[in-house]
Design an enzyme around this catalytic site. Structure first.
Site, mmCIF file in Angstrom:
data_model
loop_
_atom_site.group_PDB
_atom_site.id
_atom_site.type_symbol
_atom_site.label_atom_id
_atom_site.label_comp_id
_atom_site.label_asym_id
_atom_site.label_seq_id
_atom_site.Cartn_x
_atom_site.Cartn_y
_atom_site.Cartn_z
ATOM 1 N N GLU A 172 0.523 -1.256 0.464
ATOM 2 C CA GLU A 172 0.174 -0.305 0.246
ATOM 3 C C GLU A 172 1.118 1.460 0.467
ATOM 4 O O GLU A 172 0.665 2.418 0.589
ATOM 5 C CB GLU A 172 -1.451 -0.005 1.662
ATOM 6 C CG GLU A 172 -1.734 -1.292 1.116
ATOM 7 C CD GLU A 172 -3.196 -0.970 1.690
ATOM 8 O OE1 GLU A 172 -2.552 -0.830 3.290
ATOM 9 O OE2 GLU A 172 -4.370 -1.888 1.588
ATOM 10 N N GLU A 291 -5.693 -8.285 -0.332
ATOM 11 C CA GLU A 291 -6.170 -8.413 0.278
ATOM 12 C C GLU A 291 -7.415 -7.030 0.365
ATOM 13 O O GLU A 291 -7.947 -6.717 -0.077
ATOM 14 C CB GLU A 291 -6.210 -6.626 1.136
ATOM 15 C CG GLU A 291 -4.265 -7.549 2.304
ATOM 16 C CD GLU A 291 -3.932 -5.648 2.855
ATOM 17 O OE1 GLU A 291 -4.815 -5.404 3.467
ATOM 18 O OE2 GLU A 291 -2.479 -5.196 3.078
HETATM 19 O O1 AHR Z 1 -4.956 -6.157 6.936
HETATM 20 C C1 AHR Z 1 -5.102 -4.925 7.514
HETATM 21 C C2 AHR Z 1 -4.069 -3.459 7.361
HETATM 22 O O2 AHR Z 1 -5.286 -3.118 5.913
HETATM 23 C C3 AHR Z 1 -2.725 -4.103 6.295
HETATM 24 O O3 AHR Z 1 -1.588 -4.204 7.493
HETATM 25 C C4 AHR Z 1 -3.001 -3.368 5.138
HETATM 26 O O4 AHR Z 1 -1.925 -3.009 3.991
HETATM 27 C C5 AHR Z 1 -4.140 -1.960 4.637
HETATM 28 O O5 AHR Z 1 -4.372 -1.073 4.920
#
Ligand code: AHR
Length: 497
Positions: A172, A291
């Site tokens: 990210e 994610e």
């Molecule tokens: O999964 C939780 C968080 O969400 C992770 O650390 C990050 O990559 C995202 O913002």
């Protein structure tokens, strides 16, 4: 309410890459300490891993698990997590304001991943670090021996290389919350040069370039276009991240969130293909949705957590029945894009926004979202099929023309099985779907599993599972048509064979 669907063996989307059923363990909260690892736990194995957790992870058949972050990786020194445990430094984890003991690191995680039959998707730190730390980590993990870093691994007790195939180029990096956040240009250049060095160490690895942290980012999709300008040649995938929540308590609108997810995926594909054309490239960029989940329940309580504690309860969302429906729809969305989405990680796996919850020193239980993930992972293997659908629709606050029926279809040629995953988004009415299964002559109904509950906010707690699947006997086959009866507000798996 009625809907229609036409299915045919030859309406193929793509072979499904099993890696779309991946997950994620970040060194965060109680995911590792008190989650997968707890040497004093009654079920701990010789390495300190909880066997009760291992069993549930294996049940989910998770093929690949991302590690060690997440936001945490952007200030992580991987060297802190290898070698004799008593010599490992304690560090401030700046991403989560916690104390990291480094008791678990690369080698321990690789050991655990093997126990759950998963491969590791390793992320490198492109926040505070760069080319050097990343290429050394590849050498440490994957080089057979005879060099400084590979011999150090052997000295640490790991004679054989871990052979980690998939690597994420940071995490990210477009997010203002990210330590070492970068502009698209800064990230693109750093990621490309890091990728080059990593692939020189081990040309067999696959790399994931950071895409946007969500469809709502102001820099989306320019971030993708500008970073791919630099990384297209070196990366094999671009990442997508997305979380949804029902903050406004508007279930109809919340369940329509996958229309946003669908659009997000389509836009990333379009941007990748624009870059392909621009570069006169023959290579197709694939998507790693590494994610995805529901995340919002724990937001307020997390603000109250004492800083610099070890393994504090963070991001411990307790999921409701309606969350399980959205998770089912998110999986449907991934399957419908399985021609380009080749990997995906439910974020995360244990305790932290997770399908599996534990008590430190105590028991274990399955959250509501465990079930759609379990059934889709176990039965959603083979070829994804297009489905021609005619469903009644509704409008919600943010979306128009939302089909009440949300579905994905998988044909498992090996097992001679046809599997339909279906959500009925209607809050009050059942939906009867007439499915024309023309090319599946002689197929019988094997089972119809349904997840339903009168209370959209029903949750599971230890020893009290209010939300769990049951068998339905409401569906049947008649004259080459499957008549699928989906209760109001429900997730369903209908298996024919
Ligand atoms: O999964 C939780 C968080 O969400 C992770 O650390 C990050 O990559 C995202 O913002």
């Amino acid at each position: 309410h009625k809907a229609k669907m036409i299915l045919d063996k030859s309406f193929k989307i793509s072979e499904i890459n099993p890696k779309i059923y991946g997950s994620f363990i970040e060194q965060l909260g109680r995911a590792v300490y008190g989650g997968i690892y707890e040497p004093t736990h009654a079920t701990a194995d010789e390495h300190g891993f909880r066997k009760d957790v291992i069993e549930l992870v294996k049940e989910l058949q998770v093929p690949i698990i991302r590690y060690p972050g997440g936001n945490m990786v952007s200030a992580y020194n991987w060297e802190d997590g290898v070698g004799p445990i008593e010599l490992r430094p304690k560090r401030l984890d700046l991403a989560w304001s916690s104390l990291e003991t480094n008791e678990v690191g690369t080698n321990e995680f690789a050991t655990w991943a093997k126990k759950v039959n998963a491969e590791v998707m390793m992320a490198v730190n492109l926040g505070t670090r760069g080319i050097d730390a990343a290429r050394n980590l590849v050498e440490y993990c994957n080089h057979p021996g005879g060099t400084y870093w590979s011999d150090l691994r052997k000295e640490h007790g790991f004679e054989d290389p871990h052979q980690i195939k998939v690597w994420c180029l940071g995490n990210e990096m477009d997010g203002p919350w990210q330590i070492g956040m970068k502009t698209a240009y800064e990230y693109g250049r750093l990621a490309a040069e890091t990728a080059k060095a990593m692939k020189l160490v081990d040309p067999s690895i696959e790399l994931v370039s950071c895409g946007s942290s969500g469809s709502g980012m102001a820099t989306f999709p320019e971030w993708e276009a500008e970073t791919l300008e630099h990384t297209y040649e070196y990366a094999d995938y671009i990442s997508l991240h997305q979380y949804y929540g029902n903050k406004e308590n508007d279930t109809a609108n919340y369940l329509a969130s996958t229309l946003d997810m669908d659009n997000f995926i389509k836009t990333v594909i379009a941007t990748c293909d624009y870059m392909k054309a621009k570069k006169r490239s023959k290579k197709t960029m694939y998507l790693s949705f590494d994610e995805w989940n529901v995340w919002f329940h724990s937001n307020d309580q997390d603000k109250k957590v004492e800083p610099w504690s070890t393994a504090p309860p963070l991001l411990e969302d307790i999921y409701t029945f309606e969350d399980a429906l959205l998770v089912g729809s998110m999986l449907n969305t991934l399957l419908k894009h399985s021609d380009r989405v080749k990997m995906a990680c439910m974020a995360q796996l244990v305790n932290v926004i997770a399908p599996i919850m534990t008590e430190t020193g105590g028991g274990i239980w399955k959250q509501t979202i465990f079930y759609p993930y379990y059934y889709t992972s176990v039965y959603g293997r083979g070829t994804a099929l297009h489905s021609i659908v005619d469903s009644p629709k509704y409008d919600s606050k943010d979306f128009t023309d939302v089909p009440y029926l949300d579905q994905s279809v998988v044909y498992n040629e090996e097992k001679d099985e046809l599997v339909i995953f279906a959500v009925n988004r209607h809050l009050e009415n059942p939906l009867v779907v007439d499915v024309d299964i023309r090319s599946f002559d002689g197929y019988q109904l094997v089972e119809h599993i349904v997840l339903e509950n009168d209370d959209p906010k029903a949750i599971n707690t230890i020893g009290n599972e209010q939300v769990k699947p049951r068998n339905s006997n409401q569906s049947y086959i008649e004259n080459g048509t499957l008549v699928a009866a989906l209760p109001k507000l429900s997730w369903n798996m209908i298996r024919l064979g």
